[in-house]
Design an enzyme around this catalytic site. Structure first.
Site, PDB file in Angstrom:
ATOM      1  N   SER A 105       1.406  -0.271   4.820  1.00  0.00           N
ATOM      2  CA  SER A 105       0.612   0.958   4.884  1.00  0.00           C
ATOM      3  C   SER A 105       0.149   1.226   6.322  1.00  0.00           C
ATOM      4  O   SER A 105       0.988   1.441   7.200  1.00  0.00           O
ATOM      5  CB  SER A 105      -0.551   0.855   3.888  1.00  0.00           C
ATOM      6  OG  SER A 105      -1.184   2.092   3.692  1.00  0.00           O
ATOM      7  N   ASP A 155       4.458   7.125  -4.885  1.00  0.00           N
ATOM      8  CA  ASP A 155       3.354   6.855  -3.957  1.00  0.00           C
ATOM      9  C   ASP A 155       2.538   8.137  -3.747  1.00  0.00           C
ATOM     10  O   ASP A 155       3.068   9.129  -3.241  1.00  0.00           O
ATOM     11  CB  ASP A 155       3.914   6.371  -2.616  1.00  0.00           C
ATOM     12  CG  ASP A 155       2.845   5.793  -1.700  1.00  0.00           C
ATOM     13  OD1 ASP A 155       1.680   6.227  -1.798  1.00  0.00           O
ATOM     14  OD2 ASP A 155       3.177   4.931  -0.886  1.00  0.00           O
ATOM     15  N   HIS A 186       1.705   3.111  -4.424  1.00  0.00           N
ATOM     16  CA  HIS A 186       1.430   2.588  -3.088  1.00  0.00           C
ATOM     17  C   HIS A 186       1.407   1.060  -3.066  1.00  0.00           C
ATOM     18  O   HIS A 186       1.594   0.452  -2.026  1.00  0.00           O
ATOM     19  CB  HIS A 186       0.093   3.150  -2.586  1.00  0.00           C
ATOM     20  CG  HIS A 186      -0.076   3.064  -1.101  1.00  0.00           C
ATOM     21  ND1 HIS A 186       0.777   3.714  -0.218  1.00  0.00           N
ATOM     22  CD2 HIS A 186      -0.978   2.398  -0.343  1.00  0.00           C
ATOM     23  CE1 HIS A 186       0.388   3.451   1.027  1.00  0.00           C
ATOM     24  NE2 HIS A 186      -0.663   2.653   0.975  1.00  0.00           N
TER      25      HIS A 186
END
Length: 203
Positions: A105, A155, A186
């Site tokens: 991320s 996501d 995610h």
């Protein structure tokens, strides 16, 4: 420890490989150590904590809104993290060519930014839930760089098209890019971690 400009963990390994672990928003230098152990139990681990606080959550650079980055701060923090890696190589006696960066991320996004701004620093990278950090005026030469990208089709934070655009950009710069998209959000899945380890083992 706080040497080299970043709070970080360094754990020596039994092989020449070092995993540079870059956490996501709200993580710290401890968060991805279990993932590192799963990917390569014998590797050394270098895991810095992002310097930016967003409502108490650590990040590697500021953002203006979800998916909207503070590009000036991204530049400053990218340069700082690249310098941290260079210094750590000398401080801990690491082989720069055997460092594998694993970013998740926010950590994956700053890893992508380092690839685009400092192409001499990272030679192998796993970008988990990454997006285009910025649009460079000119693509660097990433010839010889190996990159594994994992995206989630569901996501809610990162559209698949954005991750695909990052993969295309890095490929156009000369990197050998392997991109996978999973039926996931995610969060990471066991399936992709198995494939990631398989890719890493084959290097």
């Amino acid at each position: 420890m706080t040497e080299l400009g970043f709070v970080h963990q360094f754990i020596p390994g039994s092989s020449e490989r070092t995993l540079l672990m870059l956490h996501g928003t709200g993580g710290d230098e401890e968060q991805l150590i279990p993932l590192a152990r799963e990917l390569d139990p014998g590797a050394a681990i270098l895991s810095p904590r992002g310097k930016i606080s967003e409502n108490g959550s650590a990040r590697f650079f500021r953002r203006l809104a979800e998916g909207v980055f503070d590009l000036e701060d991204l530049r400053v923090q990218t340069d700082a993290l690249a310098e941290f890696v260079r210094q750590a190589v000398h401080h801990y006696g690491l082989d720069l060519g055997k460092i594998v960066t694993v970013g998740y991320s926010n950590g994956a996004n700053i890893a992508a930014s380092i690839l685009l701004r400092h192409p001499d620093v990272l030679r192998t990278a796993m970008l988990l839930r990454a997006m285009v950090p910025f649009q460079p005026e000119e693509l660097p030469d990433l010839g010889g760089v190996e990159i594994w990208i994992a995206g989630g089709n569901q996501d809610p934070l990162i559209p698949r098209l954005n991750t695909e655009r990052l993969a295309e950009m890095l490929s156009e710069a000369g990197a050998e890019v392997t991109a996978h998209f999973f039926e996931a959000g995610h969060a990471l899945t066991n399936t992709e971690l198995v494939l990631a380890k398989r890719w890493l083992d084959a290097l």
